[in-house]
Design a protein around this motif. Structure first.
Motif, PDB file in Angstrom:
ATOM      1  N   HIS A 258      -6.831   7.037  11.808  1.00  0.00           N
ATOM      2  CA  HIS A 258      -7.720   7.158  12.910  1.00  0.00           C
ATOM      3  C   HIS A 258      -7.619   8.380  13.256  1.00  0.00           C
ATOM      4  CE1 HIS A 258      -8.058   2.684  13.264  1.00  0.00           C
ATOM      5  NE2 HIS A 258      -9.160   2.947  15.160  1.00  0.00           N
ATOM      6  N   GLU A 261     -11.718  11.504  16.076  1.00  0.00           N
ATOM      7  CA  GLU A 261     -12.703  10.550  16.742  1.00  0.00           C
ATOM      8  C   GLU A 261     -13.201  10.863  18.100  1.00  0.00           C
ATOM      9  OE1 GLU A 261     -13.694   6.292  18.547  1.00  0.00           O
ATOM     10  OE2 GLU A 261     -11.564   6.102  17.690  1.00  0.00           O
ATOM     11  N   HIS A 305     -13.031   7.269  11.194  1.00  0.00           N
ATOM     12  CA  HIS A 305     -14.196   8.164  12.338  1.00  0.00           C
ATOM     13  C   HIS A 305     -13.721   9.289  12.061  1.00  0.00           C
ATOM     14  CE1 HIS A 305     -14.215   4.711  15.270  1.00  0.00           C
ATOM     15  NE2 HIS A 305     -13.007   5.188  14.691  1.00  0.00           N
ATOM     16  N   ASN A 334     -19.296   4.564  16.845  1.00  0.00           N
ATOM     17  CA  ASN A 334     -19.441   5.887  17.199  1.00  0.00           C
ATOM     18  C   ASN A 334     -20.441   6.229  18.814  1.00  0.00           C
ATOM     19  OD1 ASN A 334     -19.292   7.005  14.005  1.00  0.00           O
ATOM     20  ND2 ASN A 334     -17.638   6.453  15.514  1.00  0.00           N
ATOM     21  N   THR A 341     -22.396  10.549  15.811  1.00  0.00           N
ATOM     22  CA  THR A 341     -21.740   9.954  14.536  1.00  0.00           C
ATOM     23  C   THR A 341     -21.318  10.728  13.382  1.00  0.00           C
ATOM     24  OG1 THR A 341     -21.184   7.720  13.405  1.00  0.00           O
ATOM     25  CG2 THR A 341     -23.939   9.124  14.050  1.00  0.00           C
ATOM     26  N   ASP A 359     -15.053  -1.901  13.340  1.00  0.00           N
ATOM     27  CA  ASP A 359     -13.631  -1.232  14.610  1.00  0.00           C
ATOM     28  C   ASP A 359     -13.821  -2.422  15.120  1.00  0.00           C
ATOM     29  OD1 ASP A 359     -12.293   0.476  15.861  1.00  0.00           O
ATOM     30  OD2 ASP A 359     -14.523   1.450  16.856  1.00  0.00           O
TER      31      ASP A 359
END
Length: 549
Positions: A258, A261, A305, A334, A341, A359
């Protein structure tokens, strides 16, 4: 616990190729691998083979791959976020999130440990009898493994019900690499990916976080805060990854991390999250210090992300493409959390390898197939010329490439025998049109490692002659027509496990939240009305954004 069928499997019917086209093929499977694919319906002289002769309105897709999923949350209720945030660390520190999700998870873990003995006692008794042991000799760790099994099977079932056959490490990220799998293939076990047992796929929730000595404001009133000056500290996982790259990627075959994000500034023009932008800049600076400039391209790095990257900068896109860095796009999550996004068309046009990920249940899709369907709506609404074949690749070929070219995501000899069979609305409908318009009630079966693990009851009765368990009628009309074949060695009772989970969730919702309606999400999207309403509301939000942009 992943096992293949003891008998060869022959599938005859329409099959989807690497371009999303359908044609009649015969697939022969043995020991969990595709050993032959022939044109047309070709009788196979194998009297011991299981034959699936498909109807004209059925089509075989390669099993879907989900590289961004927190499966331990798959069965959690939907979370109603009180704000559109700028950054993931804000909502993670929000009191409503902590109450509804984080403490809920802690409660479930603790309560299973304290209250599940009556549930698993018959299983322990069976194990004791089988091993000629006294019941008291079976220790608490054995009981906890049974509880983990209960949770694991349920969370994996939601994935296979949507055609998923391989997903990011199940149960929880950064867990014991020897954690068992129960129904599905997962990135946490090298043997299931066909890579050396000495290597592994590293799944990382964060490379960095705000700090030290910094408490992120979690109030909705702070959702629009400028995060550019937040202090930043590294997680040990970042050094771990960098050391692996410096040493020629001997430790990690691939890494899924990740990163960045938050708000991207793509739909919310001029509102880029500053901390997310700095995350990528810091990672890029550290990677530039590695002496071997070819090592990163061989690291099979995937960024999940990655909203905060500056995609208007050609150098950023060049860096991703030249170093074989993949991106996992999760538009549902998102948009629900940030109202923003990725500029996915830009990434595709520049040759960046893009995958889709669901997710988690609180603010994501039911499974990665549903994420694909939402991505179709998103691209259409914003007039992005992204083809259905490109979307299919994002859940098949592209994630297989991100994992270093594992033998999944295509129907070819030598590849893993992972498929799902979809009933089209008519024989005339194309496979790709069916993929973006049908729902998970239309899955005839899902096959993992050459074994039919899930599907319609008639198939199991008429063709397979294997043990199976029905999905409880309380899961909904579509689920009531589905069954799952769980390895009998697990001694697993699906109905009892779901009742146990439901009881614990209802207790927390009633006693702690005082919200009795706060209940577990259903296993199939087709049966989950609150989930459908959320997705439809999100589509309306996207349509409104498109008009403003």
């Amino acid at each position: 616990m992943l096992s293949s069928s003891g008998r060869p499997l022959c599938i005859m019917g329409y099959v989807v190729d690497d371009q999303g086209r359908q044609s009649v093929k015969t697939i022969l499977v043995q020991n969990g691998r595709i050993i032959d694919v022939r044109n047309g319906k070709v009788p196979i002289s194998r009297p011991d083979a299981i034959l699936l002769d498909l109807a004209d309105h059925e089509v075989v897709f390669p099993g879907l791959i989900n590289l961004h999923v927190h499966s331990e949350y798959n069965i959690f209720p939907l979370w109603q976020s009180p704000a559109l945030w700028g950054n993931r660390f804000q909502w993670r520190n929000n009191e409503q999130y902590l109450r509804d999700i984080k403490r809920f998870k802690d409660f479930l873990d603790a309560s299973w440990r304290q209250e599940s003995f009556d549930f698993i006692q018959p299983i322990l008794q069976s194990l004791a009898t089988e091993k000629h042991l006294a019941l008291r000799s079976l220790t608490w760790p054995v009981a906890m493994r049974e509880i983990q099994k209960m949770y694991g099977v349920i969370t994996e079932l939601q994935a296979v019900a949507g055609g998923t056959t391989l997903m990011q490490q199940t149960i929880r990220l950064e867990a014991d690499e020897n954690l068992p799998t129960f129904v599905i293939r997962n990135t946490g076990q090298p043997s299931q990916l066909g890579i050396a047992a000495t290597q592994k796929v590293l799944s990382v929730v964060d490379f960095v976080r705000p700090g030290p000595n910094f408490d992120v404001p979690g109030s909705p009133a702070n959702a629009a805060d400028d995060t550019s000056d937040w202090p930043m500290m590294q997680h040990p996982s970042l050094d771990d990854f960098l050391n692996s790259v410096r040493q020629g990627n001997h430790r990690y075959y691939a890494t899924i991390a990740h990163l960045a994000e938050g708000r991207s500034g793509y739909l919310q023009r001029g509102k880029v999250d500053g901390f997310s932008r700095r995350e990528f800049a810091e990672l890029r600076r550290m990677l530039a210090q590695i002496p071997d400039k070819t090592a990163l391209a061989k690291a099979n790095l995937t960024l999940t992300h990655a909203c905060g990257l500056d995609y208007a900068d050609p150098g950023t896109l060049d860096f991703l493409r030249e170093n074989e860095i993949s991106i996992v796009w999760s538009p549902v999550s998102n948009l629900l959390l940030y109202g923003d996004t990725l500029p996915v068309k830009t990434l595709l046009d520049q040759g960046v390898n893009v995958c889709l990920g669901s997710d988690w249940a609180p603010s994501g899709s039911k499974h990665v197939w549903d994420e694909l369907k939402f991505a179709r709506y998103f691209c259409d609404t914003l007039s992005l010329k992204v083809g259905n074949d490109q979307l299919l690749a994002m859940v098949t070929q592209n994630p297989a490439r991100a994992l270093g070219g594992v033998k999944s995501g295509l129907i070819k000899p030598g590849y893993n025998a992972d498929f799902f069979v979809l009933r089209k609305s008519s024989a005339a409908q194309t496979a790709l049109d069916a993929l973006v318009s049908r729902d998970d009630s239309a899955v005839r079966c899902t096959i993992v490692n050459g074994r039919v693990v899930y599907g319609e009851e008639g198939l199991f009765v008429d063709s397979l002659a294997v043990d199976y368990q029905r999905l409880p009628a309380g899961e909904g009309n579509a689920a009531a027509r589905k069954v799952v074949s769980i390895n009998s060695a697990l001694n697993f009772n699906l109905t009892m496990a779901l009742l146990q989970v439901n009881a614990l969730m209802i207790r927390y919702a009633t006693e702690t939240l005082q919200q009795p309606a706060f209940q577990r999400t259903r296993l199939l999207a087709a049966d989950d009305l609150p989930y459908q309403e959320r997705i439809n509301a999100l589509k309306t939000y996207v349509a409104d954004l498109a008009k403003r942009n």
